[in-house]
Enzyme design. Structure first.
Site, short mmCIF file in Angstrom:
data_model
loop_
_atom_site.label_atom_id
_atom_site.label_comp_id
_atom_site.label_asym_id
_atom_site.label_seq_id
_atom_site.Cartn_x
_atom_site.Cartn_y
_atom_site.Cartn_z
N ASN A 79 6.54 -1.64 3.64
CA ASN A 79 5.54 -2.15 3.78
C ASN A 79 4.24 -0.72 3.75
O ASN A 79 5.01 0.20 3.76
CB ASN A 79 5.24 -2.67 4.32
CG ASN A 79 3.44 -2.98 4.56
OD1 ASN A 79 2.73 -4.11 3.21
ND2 ASN A 79 2.57 -3.36 5.09
N HIS A 117 0.80 0.22 4.13
CA HIS A 117 -0.51 -0.23 4.92
C HIS A 117 -1.38 1.09 4.72
O HIS A 117 -1.19 1.99 5.14
CB HIS A 117 0.03 0.09 6.80
CG HIS A 117 -0.96 -0.44 7.26
ND1 HIS A 117 -1.28 -2.20 7.50
CD2 HIS A 117 -1.43 -0.62 8.51
CE1 HIS A 117 -1.92 -2.50 7.90
NE2 HIS A 117 -2.98 -1.17 9.16
N MET A 142 -0.15 -10.45 1.23
CA MET A 142 -1.08 -10.34 2.32
C MET A 142 -0.97 -11.11 3.00
O MET A 142 -1.56 -11.81 4.05
CB MET A 142 -2.55 -11.17 1.31
CG MET A 142 -3.13 -9.65 0.63
SD MET A 142 -2.42 -7.85 1.57
CE MET A 142 -4.23 -7.80 2.64
N LYS A 143 0.65 -11.61 2.86
CA LYS A 143 1.23 -12.99 3.68
C LYS A 143 2.15 -12.20 4.69
O LYS A 143 2.72 -11.36 5.10
CB LYS A 143 1.95 -14.13 3.19
CG LYS A 143 0.52 -15.50 2.10
CD LYS A 143 0.49 -16.20 3.30
CE LYS A 143 -1.24 -16.96 2.47
NZ LYS A 143 -1.51 -17.08 1.36
N ILE A 144 2.62 -13.01 5.99
CA ILE A 144 3.48 -12.07 6.81
C ILE A 144 4.91 -13.01 6.82
O ILE A 144 4.60 -14.62 6.76
CB ILE A 144 2.76 -13.31 8.44
CG1 ILE A 144 1.26 -12.23 8.51
CG2 ILE A 144 3.78 -12.27 9.40
CD1 ILE A 144 0.53 -12.42 9.91
N LEU A 145 5.87 -12.02 6.70
CA LEU A 145 7.03 -12.83 5.87
C LEU A 145 7.20 -13.57 7.80
O LEU A 145 7.60 -12.85 8.37
CB LEU A 145 8.02 -11.31 5.88
CG LEU A 145 7.45 -10.90 5.02
CD1 LEU A 145 9.02 -9.86 4.42
CD2 LEU A 145 7.68 -11.74 3.13
N ASN A 157 -0.72 -0.71 -6.92
CA ASN A 157 0.02 -0.06 -5.96
C ASN A 157 1.32 -0.88 -6.80
O ASN A 157 2.07 0.69 -7.21
CB ASN A 157 0.61 -0.23 -4.49
CG ASN A 157 -0.06 0.38 -3.76
OD1 ASN A 157 -0.04 1.88 -3.67
ND2 ASN A 157 -1.67 0.06 -2.92
N SER A 208 0.33 4.32 5.98
CA SER A 208 1.24 4.13 6.17
C SER A 208 2.35 3.75 5.16
O SER A 208 2.30 2.34 4.98
CB SER A 208 1.71 3.95 8.08
OG SER A 208 0.19 4.43 8.59
N ASP A 256 3.26 -4.83 11.15
CA ASP A 256 2.83 -3.92 10.72
C ASP A 256 3.41 -2.91 11.84
O ASP A 256 2.40 -1.45 12.35
CB ASP A 256 1.33 -3.68 11.02
CG ASP A 256 0.69 -4.46 9.43
OD1 ASP A 256 1.72 -4.52 8.34
OD2 ASP A 256 -0.43 -4.63 9.77
C1 GRF Z 1 -3.21 -1.50 -0.16
O1 GRF Z 1 -4.37 -0.74 0.18
C2 GRF Z 1 -2.61 -1.79 0.37
O2 GRF Z 1 -2.31 -1.34 2.02
C3 GRF Z 1 -2.89 -3.20 1.60
O3 GRF Z 1 -2.83 -3.83 0.27
C4 GRF Z 1 -3.71 -3.06 -0.71
C5 GRF Z 1 -2.75 -3.36 -1.85
O4 GRF Z 1 -3.93 -2.84 -3.60
N1 GRF Z 1 -1.56 -3.88 2.02
P1 GRF Z 1 -3.04 -3.02 -4.15
O5 GRF Z 1 -3.08 -4.88 -5.05
O6 GRF Z 1 -2.28 -2.22 -4.68
O7 GRF Z 1 -3.96 -2.80 -5.37
#
Ligand code: GRF
Length: 210
Positions: A104, A106, A87-90, A16, A133, A142
């Protein structure tokens, strides 16, 4: 007008991040990416950032995370905090301080399947639809107002296929939400989340053209 200054937080592959960088480079999103921050020293996204000469920072999220993140945001005059696979919660202190400034992505049709392993949850529940989303980040996981969503019909309950299909959607809707933020189409004013000056009552549905 002052250009939006953003920071992107990642934990892993950074696909992303890569997509967002490309949308900035192509001119679709008119913002500066001032920093890429991660909690994972081996995050592949770090390489993507350095390939584009974006400063990177690896942080330990267990000790003094609020102060470190807060300092980076304030010192760099950041207007937009982008969670792109972080992947951590703020901490609540961060989500409260920067309320309305954190977005974010999700991998589910929120409010369905908050938290981790969303594709497995879709398989286990036999959901007919799956998707992604983009939402504002608040102190509840979330749970912040959803800005944009897109969905597809599940044809095969296959983990890697679902992941791929969701990623494809993410690459479409996240840049749109970021562009809306940067261009002022979405904002938080007087405790209300707005879309084009109207209260954002429900997510905007993005229809896929494939
Ligand atoms: C994505 O699916 C995002 O929605 C989730 O973690 C994944 C991250 O993928 N929170 P990448 O690191 O951007 O490839």
């Amino acid at each position: 007008m002052k250009k939006t200054r953003s920071i992107i937080l990642i934990s892993g592959n950074g696909s992303n991040l890569d997509n967002i960088v490309n949308k900035v480079t192509s001119g679709f999103i008119d913002m500066d990416i001032c920093m890429v921050m991660t909690d994972n020293p081996s995050a592949k996204g770090l390489k993507i950032a350095s390939n584009h000469n974006i400063p990177t920072l690896v942080v330990n999220t267990t000790v003094g995370f609020h102060d470190k993140l807060s300092k980076v945001i304030d010192d760099n005059y950041i207007d937009l905090i982008i969670l792109a696979g972080f992947m951590k919660i703020l901490p609540k202190t961060i989500t409260d301080k920067y309320d309305g400034m954190i977005l974010n992505i999700h991998p589910s049709l929120l409010p369905k399947h908050k938290g981790l392993n969303t594709h497995n949850k879709v398989i286990e529940s036999g959901d007919k639809y799956h998707g992604a989303s983009v939402h504002y980040v608040t102190s509840d996981l979330d749970d912040g107002p959803i800005i944009i969503q897109s969905k597809f019909k599940v044809e095969e309950y296959d983990l890697s296929l679902l992941k791929e299909q969701v990623h494809k959607i993410e690459y479409e809707i996240f840049p749109i939400a970021l562009k809306w933020f940067v261009d002022g189409n979405i904002s938080k004013q007087k405790n209300k989340f707005l879309f084009n000056n109207e209260v954002l009552e429900c997510p905007i549905e993005h229809i896929l053209d494939y």
